[in-house]
Design an enzyme around this catalytic site. Structure first.
Site, PDB file in Angstrom:
ATOM      1  CD  GLN A   1     -12.876  -1.957  -0.866  1.00 53.43           C
ATOM      2  OE1 GLN A   1     -12.378  -1.715  -0.193  1.00 53.43           O
ATOM      3  NE2 GLN A   1     -14.188  -2.590  -0.892  1.00 53.43           N
TER       4      GLN A   1
ATOM      5  NE  ARG B   1      -4.140   0.378   2.039  1.00 53.13           N
ATOM      6  CZ  ARG B   1      -5.466   0.585   2.350  1.00 53.13           C
ATOM      7  NH1 ARG B   1      -5.239   1.227   3.732  1.00 53.13           N
ATOM      8  NH2 ARG B   1      -6.215  -0.447   1.808  1.00 53.13           N
TER       9      ARG B   1
ATOM     10  CG  ASP C   1     -13.859   6.092  -0.603  1.00 62.02           C
ATOM     11  OD1 ASP C   1     -13.938   6.467   0.772  1.00 62.02           O
ATOM     12  OD2 ASP C   1     -12.632   6.124  -1.481  1.00 62.02           O
TER      13      ASP C   1
ATOM     14  NE  ARG D   1     -10.430  -5.449   0.094  1.00 56.32           N
ATOM     15  CZ  ARG D   1      -9.814  -3.794   0.886  1.00 56.32           C
ATOM     16  NH1 ARG D   1      -9.955  -3.797   1.927  1.00 56.32           N
ATOM     17  NH2 ARG D   1      -8.219  -4.460   0.228  1.00 56.32           N
TER      18      ARG D   1
ATOM     19  CB  CYS E   1     -13.993   0.964   0.306  1.00 55.87           C
ATOM     20  SG  CYS E   1     -13.818   2.536   0.303  1.00 55.87           S
TER      21      CYS E   1
ATOM     22  CG  HIS F   1      -8.389   0.079  -2.815  1.00 58.16           C
ATOM     23  ND1 HIS F   1      -7.767  -1.390  -2.407  1.00 58.16           N
ATOM     24  CD2 HIS F   1      -9.293   0.502  -1.684  1.00 58.16           C
ATOM     25  CE1 HIS F   1      -7.192  -1.283  -1.288  1.00 58.16           C
ATOM     26  NE2 HIS F   1      -8.662  -0.398  -0.674  1.00 58.16           N
TER      27      HIS F   1
END
Ligand code: CP
Ligand code: NVA
Length: 320
Positions: free
Chosen positions: A145, A114, A236, A304, A276, A142
């Site tokens: 996700q 990340r 988000d 996830r 998310c 991402h």
């Protein structure tokens, strides 16, 4: 250990959803549903030893609850070893990114990263061609996700072809990967963002080029227009990690994009609410919507784990 002799060849890395062919994405989601069903079998599950003797390093330069936890659990439940690197590795500061990659390549099979710039992930992967590099979120995308989001939608809606997913808010990393994955699966994507905060033109082109079954990507500035007829509304944070200094400027710009009961009522009856996480109640979503029966946010969070397990099996365990 699974018999992987018939596994089709896929990209070595997962830096963006576009590293997957549509058939890879479909297989990943099917495998994720399978490992989800098998989880109660524990060490008897068919994938319980898939990563035996393999090492996966994790390097997070930004905060994480879900991604870090689910990757660690996934690796352990596949029988692999996790190496949690500390952020004092300081990619590109203590030593060049390529040197970090070429060290890790001598010790581990894969690295989950990340970070900030997508280019850093690309440079890392290019420097260490024997490693499997997985993007755990960058400023631009991402993709892990998006896998969980597509599994959640499939569980909720059945077939996805011809469905409409409305994303309301910042045209950020989550929106880009969502558009890639949804278009690939034949989902119409509506994205409503303020002027200046829409997803990059390159991402629109990419999503359009991978779209199948007549899926269309449409950009809006009006949230009400975007959600009309939608099967799910996704939002988000208005301020992503790394943009904290912009938060005060962004808040008033994004206020008309809050997902509240009034906006939900403009979507299809029974429409889902997706996020998310982490969520900011009173900003991009109200408490009422977040806590409503429409909300599938914790299914997304659970998924996830299953999707990343499937991803690790496909990328690392099945690699030849
Ligand atoms: N959704 C998500 O990636 O959560 P974390 O930032 O907690 O990993
Ligand atoms: N867009 C958010 C997603 C967090 C999971 C961020 O980048 O901070």
């Amino acid at each position: 250990m699974r018999d992987t002799s018939a596994a089709p060849k896929i990209s070595r890395n997962f830096l963006t959803v576009l590293d997957f062919e549509p058939s890879d994405l479909e297989r990943c989601l099917a495998l994720a549903a399978q490992v989800k069903a098998d989880r109660s079998l524990g060490r008897q599950a068919p994938t319980a030893h898939a990563l035996e003797g393999r090492h996966i390093a994790m390097l997070f330069e930004k905060a994480s609850l879900r991604t870090r936890s689910t990757f660690e659990i996934a690796i352990r439940e596949l029988g692999g070893n996790v190496i949690a690197l500390q952020s004092d590795v300081a990619l590109g500061q203590r030593e060049p990114v390529a040197d970090v990659a070429r060290n890790l390549e001598r010790w581990v099979d894969g690295v989950v990263i990340r970070t900030f710039k997508q280019e850093m992930l690309e440079a890392f992967a290019a420097a260490a061609p024997r490693l499997h590099v997985i993007n755990a979120l960058s400023d631009e995308t991402h993709p892990c996700q998006a896998l969980a989001d597509m599994l959640t939608l499939t569980e909720q809606l059945g077939t996805l072809r011809g469905r409409t997913l409305a994303y309301v808010g910042d045209g950020n990393n989550v929106a880009v990967s969502l558009a890639h994955a949804a278009a690939m699966l034949g989902v119409h994507v509506h994205i409503a963002s303020p002027e200046g905060y829409q997803i990059p033109h390159s991402a629109v082109q990419q999503a359009t080029s991978v779209a199948r079954f007549g899926a269309r990507l449409r950009l809006f500035t009006d949230a009400a227009d975007a959600v009309a007829g939608a099967d799910a509304i996704y939002t988000d944070t208005w301020t992503s990690m790394g943009q904290e200094a912009e938060a005060d400027v962004r808040r008033p710009v994004f206020e008309p994009y809050q997902v509240n009961d009034a906006l939900m009522s403009l979507a299809r009856p029974g429409a889902l609410f997706m996020h998310c996480l982490p969520a900011h109640r009173g900003e991009e979503v109200t408490s009422e919507v977040f806590e409503s029966t429409a909300s599938v946010v914790f299914d997304q969070a659970e998924n996830r784990l299953h999707c990343q397990k499937a991803l690790l099996v496909m990328l690392v365990a099945e690699a030849r």
